[in-house]
Each structure stands twice: as structure tokens, then as C-alpha cells.
Design an enzyme around this catalytic site. Structure first.
Site, PDB file in Angstrom:
ATOM      1  N   SER A  77       0.862  -1.177   0.000  1.00  0.00           N
ATOM      2  CA  SER A  77       0.000   0.000   0.000  1.00  0.00           C
ATOM      3  C   SER A  77       0.900   1.229   0.000  1.00  0.00           C
ATOM      4  O   SER A  77       2.081   1.140   0.360  1.00  0.00           O
ATOM      5  CB  SER A  77      -0.883  -0.006   1.256  1.00  0.00           C
ATOM      6  N   TYR A 130      -2.573   0.113  10.788  1.00  0.00           N
ATOM      7  CA  TYR A 130      -2.646  -0.344   9.402  1.00  0.00           C
ATOM      8  C   TYR A 130      -1.337  -0.059   8.678  1.00  0.00           C
ATOM      9  O   TYR A 130      -0.805  -0.918   7.967  1.00  0.00           O
ATOM     10  CB  TYR A 130      -3.805   0.349   8.689  1.00  0.00           C
TER      11      TYR A 130
END
Length: 254
Positions: free
Chosen positions: A145, A158
Site C-alpha cells: 500500500s 494499518y
């Protein structure tokens, strides 16, 4: 026009977390390049709906429902798939998000994030790699990501998990390279999916994102197709330990 380097005909790809969103888009992309695809998720009903949708497009597709955070389930699931033919490509896409200020972040949410986003990559990657090693070939793509590089308010855990996936990718590439296995990461930026719908509809966030991203917009999931096919194909035969960001330039810009 044919591009043999990018042709996946005759190869089998397992994509975890592929009943919807980015995982489904990646499965569709690999299928369009000629691969037999095996969809994976925990929800067998949604998985069958996804399988039927790809099959209706004329693709060779199967479904394998198992929990990629459960060691025994992963081993059994991978063994069942391999009994019908070798897994040539693994895409570790299963993941989740939970937003909360760090000081208020629930411990159970931290553990779910860690299990879903990190443990699944380790467990599925290990089970498939053990079978790729004797064959002397294989492609593993771990979905990272932009949060493998960048932070944002409310998602510190996260970002930690995606940073861990980036480094796990590099470590896997180092250990598996001598067996002819390439391991790379694909790092999506901000894409329109079911999971980001609330942010897409948030005018203030979309305005911020458009200004922050050199491309000036959200990404569309089909725009991940080329990068996925490249990393899964012979075109990337000497590419390993690399994280390919598909992010409209956001990681390049302050």
C-alpha cells in the site's frame, strides 16, 4: 497483437481475498492474460458469486474458500488446489482496515489487523513457496500500500502492517530467489472500491486527495491490471524484492 512476455496461458494463479474489490480486479486481470485463476475468501457465498461472474466472461476460474489467517486451513486449502495442478502465481491480497486514533485504538482491532494483513502473507506465502521450491520457479505478489511508505491520521496500526508486508516481501525475495522464485510487492494508492466508498463520497477528503496526488484523482481498480500482469509474467523474470507503487504519483510528492 501478441505480447508473449506477458502471456499467462497455462499458469494457475491463486489470489487471496478475491471475492470483491482489488482482489477481484487482480483476478480478472490475470484471467484476461490467460491464467487459470483460483479465487479465495472466507465467505463461500460471495466467493461463488465472484467465480460465476468471471466464468460468465469465459475465464477458467475456480473457488477455494478457506481462512488465510488459519495455519491448518491454509495448508489444507493449498494442498487441495495443488492436487489439481501447481500454483504458479500467488497474489497475497487479503487485508482489512480499521480507523481510530492511536491512543484509542482497540487491542482486538490491532490483533485482527496484524493477523489479516501480515499473518496471511506469511502463511499463504510459506505454504505455496514450499511447493514452488522443488519446481524451481514461481511468482509471489504481496499487496502492499502507499501506507507501506506514508502515514495518515487514524491508521497507525494499518500502516505498521503494510510496512511489515513491504519488508516481508524483501525478505522472501532474498530467501527464495535462489530457487527461481520472484517475490514482489504491488502498492496501490487510493482506489475507488467498496471499502473506500465512504471516503470517495467525502467531498473534503476527495478534494484533499486530488490536490495531494499528482494525477489529481482517485484510481480505478482496472488501472492495477498492467502492473499485476507484469509482476506475474516472464516480463519480470529479473525483478525481485521490488515494491511497484501504482498510486498516481502520491509517494513521489510532498
Amino acid at each position: 497483437m501478441s505480447f508473449p512476455l506477458f502471456d499467462l496461458t497455462g499458469r494457475t494463479a491463486l489470489i487471496t481475498g478475491s471475492s470483491k474489490g482489488i482482489g477481484f480486479a487482480l483476478a480478472q486481470a490475470l484471467a484476461q492474460a490467460g491464467a487459470r485463476v483460483v479465487l479465495n475468501a472466507r465467505d463461500a457465498v460471495k466467493l461463488e458469486e465472484a467465480r460465476a461472474a468471471l466464468a460468465a466472461q469465459g475465464h477458467d476460474v475456480r473457488a477455494a474458500a478457506f481462512d488465510v489467517t488459519d495455519e491448518a486451513a491454509v495448508e489444507q486449502g493449498v494442498a487441495r488446489i495443488e492436487a489439481q495442478g501447481p500454483i504458479d502465481i500467488l497474489v497475497n491480497n487479503a487485508g482489512m482496515q480499521h480507523r481510530s486514533p492511536f491512543a484509542e485504538f482497540p487491542v482486538d482491532a490491532w490483533r485482527r489487523l496484524s493477523s489479516t494483513n501480515i499473518d496471511s502473507v506469511f502463511l499463504a506465502g510459506r505454504a505455496v513457496a514450499q511447493r514452488m521450491i522443488p519446481r524451481g520457479r514461481g511468482k509471489i505478489i504481496n499487496i502492499c500500500s502507499v501506507q507501506s511508505e506514508l502515514g495518515r491520521p487514524g491508521i497507525a496500526p494499518y500502516a505498521a502492517t503494510k510496512g511489515a508486508v513491504k519488508m516481508l516481501t524483501k525478505g522472501m525475495a532474498i530467501d527464495l530467489g535462489r530457487f527461481g522464485i520472484q517475490v514482489n510487492g504491488l502498492g496501490p494508492g487510493y482506489f475507488k472500491t467498496e471499502l473506500t466508498q465512504a471516503l470517495v463520497q467525502d467531498a473534503a477528503f476527495t478534494d484533499w486527495l486530488s490536490k495531494r496526488t499528482p494525477a489529481g484523482r482517485w484510481g480505478e481498480v482496472h488501472e492495477l491490471a498492467g502492473a499485476a500482469i507484469f509482476l506475474a509474467s516472464d516480463a519480470s523474470s529479473f525483478v525481485s524484492g521490488h515494491i511497484l507503487y501504482v498510486d498516481g504519483g502520491i509517494t513521489a510528492s510532498l
